[in-house]
Design an enzyme around this catalytic site. Structure first.
Site, PDB file in Angstrom:
ATOM      1  N   ASP A   7      13.284  29.961  -5.475  1.00 42.43           N
ATOM      2  CA  ASP A   7      13.742  30.086  -4.087  1.00 42.43           C
ATOM      3  C   ASP A   7      14.221  31.515  -3.890  1.00 42.43           C
ATOM      4  O   ASP A   7      14.451  32.243  -4.862  1.00 42.43           O
ATOM      5  CB  ASP A   7      14.895  29.097  -3.827  1.00 42.43           C
ATOM      6  CG  ASP A   7      15.412  29.207  -2.394  1.00 42.43           C
ATOM      7  OD1 ASP A   7      14.567  29.302  -1.479  1.00 42.43           O
ATOM      8  OD2 ASP A   7      16.639  29.220  -2.185  1.00 42.43           O
ATOM      9  N   CYS A  70      11.480  27.252  -1.626  1.00 41.46           N
ATOM     10  CA  CYS A  70      11.763  28.016  -0.400  1.00 41.46           C
ATOM     11  C   CYS A  70      10.723  27.660   0.676  1.00 41.46           C
ATOM     12  O   CYS A  70       9.512  27.774   0.439  1.00 41.46           O
ATOM     13  CB  CYS A  70      11.699  29.491  -0.740  1.00 41.46           C
ATOM     14  SG  CYS A  70      11.934  30.580   0.660  1.00 41.46           S
ATOM     15  N   GLU A 147      26.092  29.561   3.606  1.00 37.32           N
ATOM     16  CA  GLU A 147      26.516  30.452   2.513  1.00 37.32           C
ATOM     17  C   GLU A 147      28.024  30.693   2.549  1.00 37.32           C
ATOM     18  O   GLU A 147      28.649  30.939   1.529  1.00 37.32           O
ATOM     19  CB  GLU A 147      25.762  31.772   2.585  1.00 37.32           C
ATOM     20  CG  GLU A 147      24.273  31.538   2.425  1.00 37.32           C
ATOM     21  CD  GLU A 147      23.568  32.487   1.482  1.00 37.32           C
ATOM     22  OE1 GLU A 147      24.180  33.474   1.068  1.00 37.32           O
ATOM     23  OE2 GLU A 147      22.399  32.201   1.168  1.00 37.32           O
ATOM     24  N   CYS A 179      14.255  24.182   5.809  1.00 39.77           N
ATOM     25  CA  CYS A 179      14.884  25.335   5.139  1.00 39.77           C
ATOM     26  C   CYS A 179      15.771  24.787   4.041  1.00 39.77           C
ATOM     27  O   CYS A 179      16.440  23.754   4.232  1.00 39.77           O
ATOM     28  CB  CYS A 179      15.716  26.133   6.139  1.00 39.77           C
ATOM     29  SG  CYS A 179      16.659  27.466   5.371  1.00 39.77           S
ATOM     30  N   HIS A 181      18.582  25.573   2.923  1.00 43.10           N
ATOM     31  CA  HIS A 181      20.031  25.499   3.149  1.00 43.10           C
ATOM     32  C   HIS A 181      20.442  24.323   4.031  1.00 43.10           C
ATOM     33  O   HIS A 181      21.578  23.878   3.986  1.00 43.10           O
ATOM     34  CB  HIS A 181      20.528  26.770   3.848  1.00 43.10           C
ATOM     35  CG  HIS A 181      20.567  27.979   2.970  1.00 43.10           C
ATOM     36  ND1 HIS A 181      19.449  28.490   2.374  1.00 43.10           N
ATOM     37  CD2 HIS A 181      21.600  28.773   2.606  1.00 43.10           C
ATOM     38  CE1 HIS A 181      19.790  29.562   1.679  1.00 43.10           C
ATOM     39  NE2 HIS A 181      21.079  29.759   1.803  1.00 43.10           N
TER      40      HIS A 181
HETATM   41  N1  DGL Z   1      15.097  29.749   1.218  1.00 43.39           N
HETATM   42  C1  DGL Z   1      14.821  30.088   2.595  1.00 43.39           C
HETATM   43  C2  DGL Z   1      13.955  28.991   3.220  1.00 43.39           C
HETATM   44  O1  DGL Z   1      13.963  27.855   2.809  1.00 43.39           O
HETATM   45  C3  DGL Z   1      16.086  30.269   3.397  1.00 43.39           C
HETATM   46  C4  DGL Z   1      16.866  31.519   3.046  1.00 43.39           C
HETATM   47  C5  DGL Z   1      16.056  32.777   3.267  1.00 43.39           C
HETATM   48  O2  DGL Z   1      15.834  33.184   4.423  1.00 43.39           O
HETATM   49  O3  DGL Z   1      15.633  33.344   2.272  1.00 43.39           O
HETATM   50  O4  DGL Z   1      13.236  29.271   4.140  1.00 43.39           O
END
Ligand code: DGL
Length: 257
Positions: A7, A70, A147, A179, A181
């Site tokens: 990720d 990710c 975050e 996403c 997060h």
């Molecule tokens: N890991 C990214 C996603 O799932 C979110 C954080 C980023 O923008 O790198 O798209």
């Protein structure tokens, strides 16, 4: 079997947690590219380059399958990774879509993600092939909110409403958290919109792996690498998966692969 997960940073730990829970015997190598996060506002070319480098690094551990946790990398780099690697490569988009198709009754699905994921239309294309009406929205404030650990309470609720009211008003019955997060905001989203069915890509990937019948047995080894020190990574890791030690690697190791 050993499996690699990568990720852009901390968010993929939601996927790590789910895979580690569902496949306790699998050896899991995780790379969080904390030096170059976020991917969500980068160009397609940059996201592909970073993803190939991360995948090559993990490949060095002899992984037998790669999970692209990710969403941004899954949206832009999956085909390139599949072409370059001779192991199964699993992204989060297809499993999320499969789950949404099972959930939706009125065929109206909302998709939220980073600017890049929404711009790629990766979810939209797969859903529209199945005659689903799709309503998309980038939610750029969600990543910094998570975050900072602000996942519930007044501020979190205001920001969630700012983005999601609009989709709910369109009549969606299912929402894809596109996403890494966003699963951390799931309880707040559920509280505000109790009728919505929520697709969490970490669970969707684990379910997908079960269906694929991959033999994820090994000795239960866990390794977590990051490309730069990050307080929020440490905090997030403690909260999600506890005391597994972190190993910082030099970003130049990735760039030369
Ligand atoms: N890991 C990214 C996603 O799932 C979110 C954080 C980023 O923008 O790198 O798209």
């Amino acid at each position: 079997m050993s499996i690699g997960i990568f990720d852009s940073g901390i968010g993929g730990l939601t996927v790590f947690k789910e895979i580690a829970k569902e496949f306790p015997e699998a050896d899991i190598y995780y790379l969080g590219d904390t030096a170059r996060v976020p991917y969500g506002n980068k160009s397609k070319e940059t996201v592909i380059r970073y993803s190939v480098e991360a995948a090559n690094y993990l490949k060095g551990f002899g992984i037998e399958a790669l999970i692209v946790a990710c969403n941004t990398a899954s949206s832009y780099a999956l085909d390139v990774l599949k072409e370059n690697l001779d192991i199964p490569v699993i992204g989060v988009v297809k499993p999320g879509v499969e789950t949404a198709l099972r959930f939706t009754e009125n065929k109206k699905v909302g998709v939220i993600g980073t600017q890049a994921t929404i711009r790629s239309n990766s979810y939209l294309k797969l859903l529209e092939e199945k005659n689903i009406q799709v309503f998309q929205k980038p939610c750029p404030l969600f990543v910094p909110l998570v975050e900072e650990g602000i996942v519930s309470g007044e501020i979190a609720e205001l920001v969630v409403k700012q983005y999601i009211d609009e989709l709910v008003n369109k009549g969606i019955d299912t929402l894809i958290l596109g996403c890494t997060h966003y699963p951390l905001l799931k309880d707040t989203i559920k509280k505000l919109y109790p009728h919505l069915k929520i697709v969490d890509s970490s669970q969707a990937v684990a379910e997908h792996l079960h269906r694929e019948n991959l033999h994820l047995n090994g000795s239960g080894k866990r390794k977590i690498f990051i490309t730069d020190e990050s307080e929020s990574f440490e905090r997030f890791k403690q909260m999600l998966i506890g005391n597994i030690p972190l190993e910082k690697i030099d970003i130049s190791q990735l760039c030369t692969l």
